[in-house]
Design an enzyme around this catalytic site. Structure first.
Site, PDB file in Angstrom:
ATOM      1  N   ALA A  46       0.846  -1.198   0.000  1.00  0.00           N
ATOM      2  CA  ALA A  46       0.000   0.000   0.000  1.00  0.00           C
ATOM      3  C   ALA A  46       0.883   1.250   0.000  1.00  0.00           C
ATOM      4  CB  ALA A  46      -0.919  -0.013   1.216  1.00  0.00           C
ATOM      5  N   GLY A  49      -1.625   5.581   1.371  1.00  0.00           N
ATOM      6  CA  GLY A  49      -1.793   5.894   2.776  1.00  0.00           C
ATOM      7  C   GLY A  49      -3.094   5.378   3.341  1.00  0.00           C
ATOM      8  N   GLU A 113      -6.494  12.555  -2.361  1.00  0.00           N
ATOM      9  CA  GLU A 113      -6.513  11.547  -3.419  1.00  0.00           C
ATOM     10  C   GLU A 113      -7.865  11.586  -4.122  1.00  0.00           C
ATOM     11  OE1 GLU A 113      -5.332   7.764  -1.808  1.00  0.00           O
ATOM     12  OE2 GLU A 113      -3.221   8.332  -1.825  1.00  0.00           O
ATOM     13  N   HIS A 227      -7.035   0.132 -10.740  1.00  0.00           N
ATOM     14  CA  HIS A 227      -6.277   1.350 -10.433  1.00  0.00           C
ATOM     15  C   HIS A 227      -5.851   1.970 -11.756  1.00  0.00           C
ATOM     16  CE1 HIS A 227      -3.395   4.146  -8.768  1.00  0.00           C
ATOM     17  NE2 HIS A 227      -3.809   3.825  -7.558  1.00  0.00           N
ATOM     18  N   ARG A 273     -11.837   6.494  -9.067  1.00  0.00           N
ATOM     19  CA  ARG A 273     -10.944   5.610  -9.810  1.00  0.00           C
ATOM     20  C   ARG A 273     -11.612   4.922 -11.001  1.00  0.00           C
ATOM     21  NH1 ARG A 273      -7.420   2.713  -4.960  1.00  0.00           N
ATOM     22  NH2 ARG A 273      -6.034   4.486  -4.617  1.00  0.00           N
ATOM     23  N   HIS A 331      -6.773  -3.925  -9.122  1.00  0.00           N
ATOM     24  CA  HIS A 331      -6.175  -3.476  -7.870  1.00  0.00           C
ATOM     25  C   HIS A 331      -6.881  -3.998  -6.626  1.00  0.00           C
ATOM     26  CE1 HIS A 331      -3.784  -0.990  -5.270  1.00  0.00           C
ATOM     27  NE2 HIS A 331      -4.796  -0.226  -4.893  1.00  0.00           N
ATOM     28  N   ARG A 366     -14.254   1.572  -4.510  1.00  0.00           N
ATOM     29  CA  ARG A 366     -13.625   1.949  -3.241  1.00  0.00           C
ATOM     30  C   ARG A 366     -13.041   3.363  -3.286  1.00  0.00           C
ATOM     31  NH1 ARG A 366      -8.283   1.519  -1.164  1.00  0.00           N
ATOM     32  NH2 ARG A 366      -7.592   0.507  -3.080  1.00  0.00           N
TER      33      ARG A 366
END
Length: 511
Positions: A46, A49, A113, A227, A273, A331, A366
Site C-alpha cells: 500500500a 496511505g 486523493e 487502479h 478511480r 487493484h 472503493r
C-alpha cells in the site's frame, strides 16, 4: 502430522490479520497461518496511505459522504458510519504501535486523493503499508501468546453443524490439523487471477474459495477496482503509481500532449478511480499512449515518493524530466464474503476481515485509502465480538486428514488470467462474458492441462466473478457493461441501484 489448538486461528498476515491477532492476544492464544512469509501481503504494498477525517476542516460526516459518492451509493450506510466514526481511533492505535506518519511543521501531513473532497490521507512517503506492517510485525513477534506458521497453506475449513471448528493446512514438510474455537479469514484479495494487476502472486482468492466451499455467501464480485495508473516494467509485472502523485499536481497526458481528464469529469485527474480508469481505457482505444506527467512538480514533492522515483529510474525515466507511461491494472475487489458489522459470516465462529470480506463499506467503487482503515476497524470489531463469547466456547475434537496442495499449471493459469482480463475487465459486454463462462466450463470438464481434473480454485473463482458480472444488468461504479453509452463515451457511470436494498437480501452466487 501436527495438531494445534489455538483459541483463535487467523488465516492471512495483512493489516486485518495482524490487528486481529494483536487484539485477540489480549484475552486468548492466537495462531497466524500465512502461505508466504509474514512480511508478504497486499498491505505491504500500500503506497498512498490511510484515510481519516482528523483535520479541523474535516469531519466523519464529510468522509462518510465522500465514501458513498465514490461507491455510487451502493454502500451499506451503517458500515460507512462506523468506519468514518472510528477512523481517528484507528490512527491513534497505529501511532501507539510506533507507526511514523509524515509530518509538516510538526503536524501530520495530509494529502488529497481521488474522489476525496478534502486532504485526509496520512502517509509515510510512498511506503505507508510497509511502515505500518513493519511496526505491527515487530509487535506480533514481541507478543508471547501469538504463534506463527509461515509458508503454510490452508486447504480446507472444518465445518460441523454450520460451525467452523478449525482447518486443515500443510507445507512442504508437515500436515497440520488446527482445532480452533474461532477462525478469522484475512487472506486479502484476488487480483492475481487477472493478467494485469498491482497485486503480488499470493493474491489468488484463497479465502474466498475456502469460505465458498464451506457454505458462506459471496457478494458483489462484479465490482473490481482497476487502479488507473500501473507502470509496466517487465512483460508480466506492473508497479503501482500512487494516486497521491496526482493529488500533488501530476497530470494524465496522452500522446498528443493533451491533458484529457478535464473533458471526462469535473474532478479531472482526481475523479473516482472507476471513471479515471475508463477514461484512460478510452484513450488507449484511440491508439493513444497515456502518461503521468510529473514535470511540473517541485523536487521536494518528488522526494515524497522515493520508491516510485527509484522504480522509474531503474527504467531510465526521470520523473522531473520524462513522462511515465501508465495503464489501468486490477487493484482491489470490492465484493467478497458477506459479513455483518462484527465481521461474522454465515458460519458460526468464522469471521472475515479486510479485502476478502464484503461488509458494504466500499460499495461499487472503493474510495482511495479506505482499505487499510477498514482492516483496522473490523479487526477490532471481530476481536470484541470474540471476546464476549470465548469463555463459553470450547474446542471441538476433529479427525486428522491428509491434504495435498494443488499447484496450478502455469499454462492454465496464464490462460485464465488472460481470459478474465479480456472479458471481465474495465468495459464488459454480455456476449464476451458468456463466451468466457462457456470456456471455463469446458476447461473444468476437459482439464486439458493435467492428467486428472485439478486446479479447482483457479477454475471456480473466475467463473464466480464472470457469473456475478453477467447478473448485474445495470452500470454501477466499477462494473460497466455494454459497449458505450449514448454519448459514445465510457466514463459516465449510470447507476440504477436501489439504495434501500440491504445486503442481507442479496442471493448467494452459485456456479
Amino acid at each position: 502430522m501436527i495438531t494445534h489448538k489455538p483459541d483463535v486461528c487467523i488465516i492471512g498476515s495483512g493489516i486485518a490479520g495482524l490487528i486481529a491477532a494483536l487484539e485477540c492476544a489480549k484475552f486468548s492464544n492466537v495462531l497466524i497461518i500465512t502461505k508466504n512469509k509474514l512480511t508478504e501481503s497486499n498491505s505491504m504494498y500500500a503506497q498512498g496511505g490511510i484515510a481519516a477525517p482528523i483535520s479541523i476542516k474535516d469531519s466523519p460526516q464529510t468522509h462518510y459522504e465522500d465514501t458513498l459518492k465514490a461507491g455510487c451509493f451502493h454502500n451499506n450506510n451503517e458500515t460507512v458510519k462506523i468506519v468514518t466514526k472510528h477512523a481517528k481511533s484507528a490512527i491513534d492505535d497505529l501511532i501507539n504501535y510506533g507507526v511514523q506518519f509524515d509530518k509538516t511543521n510538526n503536524k501530520l501531513d495530509l494529502v488529497k486523493e481521488g474522489a476525496h473532497s478534502i486532504a485526509r490521507v496520512l502517509h509515510s512517503k510512498d511506503v505507508t503499508g510497509l511502515e505500518i506492517m513493519n511496526c505491527l510485525i515487530k509487535k506480533i513477534k514481541e507478543t508471547n501468546n501469538i504463534s506463527i506458521l509461515e509458508n503454510t497453506s490452508v486447504n480446507e475449513l472444518i465445518i460441523e453443524n454450520n460451525s467452523c471448528i478449525g482447518c486443515y493446512a500443510n507445507n512442504l514438510e508437515t500436515n497440520y490439523t488446527i482445532e480452533s474455537k474461532f477462525m478469522c479469514m484475512t487472506t486479502g484479495g484476488s487480483g492475481y487471477l487477472f493478467e494485469k494487476t498491482s497485486n503480488p502472486k499470493i493474491a489468488t482468492g484463497d479465502g474466498l474459495y475456502l469460505a465458498y466451499v464451506a457454505g458462506c455467501r459471496l457478494i458483489d464480485l462484479e465490482f473490481i477496482q482497476f487502479h488507473p495508473t500501473g507502470f509496466k516494467y517487465s512483460e508480466f509485472n506492473y508497479f503501482l503509481i500512487s494516486e497521491a502523485l496526482r493529488g500533488e499536481g501530476a497530470k494524465l497526458i496522452n500522446s498528443n500532449g493533451s491533458y484529457f481528464m478535464k473533458s471526462y469529469h469535473k474532478q479531472a485527474d482526481l475523479a473516482p478511480r472507476d471513471i479515471v480508469a475508463r477514461a484512460i481505457y478510452d484513450q488507449l482505444n484511440q491508439n493513444n499512449t497515456v502518461y503521468l506527467d510529473c514535470r511540473s512538480l517541485e523536487r521536494n514533492v518528488i522526494k515524497k515518493f522515493p520508491t516510485i522515483t527509484q522504480k522509474a529510474k531503474e527504467n531510465n525515466i526521470n520523473l522531473l524530466e520524462d513522462l511515465l507511461p501508465v495503464t489501468p491494472v486490477v487493484h482491489y475487489i470490492m465484493g467478497g464474503i458477506l459479513t455483518n458489522l462484527n465481521a461474522q459470516t454465515d458460519i458460526t465462529n468464522l469471521y472475515a476481515i479486510g479485502e476478502v470480506a464484503c461488509n458494504g463499506l466500499h460499495g461499487a467503487n472503493r474510495l482511495a485509502s479506505n482499505s487499510l482503515l477498514e482492516g483496522i476497524v473490523f479487526a477490532k470489531n471481530a476481536a470484541a465480538s470474540i471476546k464476549k463469547v470465548i469463555k463459553k466456547t470450547s474446542h471441538t475434537k476433529t479427525k486428522r486428514k491428509q491434504i495435498n496442495t494443488e499447484t496450478v499449471n502455469k499454462k492454465l493459469r496464464q490462460k485464465i488470467q488472460n481470459l478474465l482480463w479480456k472479458n471481465c475487465g474495465i468495459i464488459r459486454n454480455t456476449s464476451d462474458l458468456q463466451k468466457a463462462a462457456n470456456e471455463l466450463r469446458k476447461l473444468s470438464k476437459l482439464s486439458p492441462f493435467n492428467k486428472t481434473p485439478k486446479n479447482t480454485q483457479w477454475l471456480k473463482l473466475p467463473y464466480l466473478f464472470i457469473n456475478a458480472a453477467l447478473h448485474r444488468k445495470e452500470n454501477c461504479g466499477s462494473h460497466f457493461i455494454g459497449n458505450q453509452n449514448k454519448k459514445g463515451k465510457y466514463w459516465i457511470t449510470q447507476c440504477k441501484f436501489n439504495q434501500l436494498q440491504t445486503y442481507t437480501q442479496f442471493p448467494k452466487i452459485k456456479a
